[in-house]
Design an enzyme around this catalytic site. Sequence first.
Site, short mmCIF file in Angstrom:
data_model
loop_
_atom_site.label_atom_id
_atom_site.label_comp_id
_atom_site.label_asym_id
_atom_site.label_seq_id
_atom_site.Cartn_x
_atom_site.Cartn_y
_atom_site.Cartn_z
N ALA A 122 -16.47 -30.97 -9.30
CA ALA A 122 -17.34 -29.80 -9.04
C ALA A 122 -16.66 -28.60 -10.04
O ALA A 122 -17.19 -27.35 -9.78
CB ALA A 122 -16.94 -29.27 -7.40
N GLY A 123 -15.61 -28.87 -10.71
CA GLY A 123 -15.11 -27.79 -11.44
C GLY A 123 -14.20 -27.14 -10.70
O GLY A 123 -13.87 -25.89 -10.89
N SER A 125 -10.83 -28.17 -9.89
CA SER A 125 -9.71 -28.63 -10.33
C SER A 125 -8.99 -29.73 -9.68
O SER A 125 -7.76 -29.41 -9.29
CB SER A 125 -8.77 -27.54 -10.77
OG SER A 125 -9.11 -26.74 -11.78
N SER A 127 -8.12 -32.38 -10.43
CA SER A 127 -7.06 -33.05 -11.30
C SER A 127 -5.77 -32.24 -11.47
O SER A 127 -4.54 -32.88 -11.26
CB SER A 127 -7.47 -33.07 -12.78
OG SER A 127 -8.69 -33.46 -12.88
N ASP A 172 -6.06 -24.05 -14.96
CA ASP A 172 -6.02 -24.83 -13.74
C ASP A 172 -4.68 -24.94 -12.98
O ASP A 172 -4.41 -24.66 -11.81
CB ASP A 172 -6.66 -26.17 -13.85
CG ASP A 172 -8.02 -26.20 -14.54
OD1 ASP A 172 -8.57 -25.15 -14.70
OD2 ASP A 172 -8.37 -27.35 -15.05
C1 GLA Z 1 -11.16 -26.42 -17.47
C2 GLA Z 1 -10.06 -26.48 -18.06
C3 GLA Z 1 -9.14 -25.23 -18.32
C4 GLA Z 1 -10.27 -24.12 -18.92
C5 GLA Z 1 -11.62 -24.36 -18.22
C6 GLA Z 1 -12.63 -23.36 -18.97
O1 GLA Z 1 -11.11 -26.27 -16.08
O2 GLA Z 1 -9.16 -27.58 -17.44
O3 GLA Z 1 -8.12 -25.45 -18.93
O4 GLA Z 1 -10.32 -24.39 -20.18
O5 GLA Z 1 -12.11 -25.48 -18.21
O6 GLA Z 1 -12.29 -22.05 -18.84
#
Ligand code: GLA
Length: 376
Positions: A122-123, A125, A127, A172
């Site tokens: 979902a973006g 994080s 991870s 992140d």
């Molecule tokens: C991902 C990466 C981050 C950042 C974003 C975009 O979440 O892990 O380090 O670059 O994309 O802003």
Amino acid sequence: MLSLQEQFQQTFGRAPTVIARAPGRIEFIGNHTDYNGGAVLGAAIDRYVWVAAAPNAAGRFRLQSHGGAKPLDLPAVPAARLTGAESWANYPLGVWRSLGDFKLPQPAGFDLFITSDLPAGAGLSSSAALELATALALLELAGSEPIAPEQLAALGRHAENNYVGVPCGILDQGTSAFGRAGQLVHIDCRGPYFSRVPLPAGTHLWIFNTREKHALIDGLYATRHRECLEAAQTLGVARLADLTPAQFRPLEPKLTPELARRAKHVIEEHARVGDTVAALQRGNLPAVGRLLTASHRSSQHLFENSTPALDRLVDLLEKHPAVYGARLTGGGFGGAVMALTREDFSMAEAEAIAAQAAPRPDLIHLQSADGAAVVR
Ligand code: GLA
């Protein structure tokens, strides 16, 4: 549902000696600015990865994730990346290897059980949250003193860059390490330098998760990373964020049209982060909202890391009077839209917007949260 302790007990036949948890994050604003030496604002959120662990004999590494069939049982931490169904284990194993790279104590063997309420892809994080929760649990097993959040964030990023293979920046891991309820984490990625900015009272955060994930997402991220480095090199600067929009304007013709769009996005986005901090400090929420939506439009048209489903959600949210602003959050190419709203924006209103989007996104009404910690 079984508790994490019970799941650990059932899997490994004994109790965990430590439990650590790390929050996911939203990228509030600052899209692809981090690895370009720019600024970014994020918030840790009340969705987590939990890692329960116990020491094991030297050379015995067992890892299980919630829902996995049976634990991965390894005689050593492999030097090569795991692939296919086992590739999730590159995160915790990469963290173990990173402890060595950072000259921090490593447990000689361990049992690890991982669970999460963060939607993957979902973006948000998951991870970084897995990296940080694992690092805290392994350090505790090895009897280490607590480490500073700066080092924790750097360690997680090191694991991701070197042992997972994604050239991410510090957003992140930095946000998951430095998060604080009611606060945004500000990162000046040149240091990196971390600080916090209060999230104004009466504002709410929502996630509209499209659940779409581009098949080539890691490759597309790496391509944008490469394009930014190439643009910086052509412009004669170490990092794109070293240029202001005014300095960039006369230099723009040096770049191909495509690289010019990438560079313009990063340089203006870095400036927008500064403007957002100023607007937050003035308590000017409509201005904050306009900056958030402008960030999305820049991703959509210049950085080209949005998707029609994300754009549609921003179009719908932008028209709602209780929504200050909305934008894709995180790397892009799928994932979720974040909205900053007034407190009177209700679940029914969020549902009504979701119903107009196809496929219908999942909704999460978020709270900001504290950063990664050992919880037991
Ligand atoms: C991902 C990466 C981050 C950042 C974003 C975009 O979440 O892990 O380090 O670059 O994309 O802003």
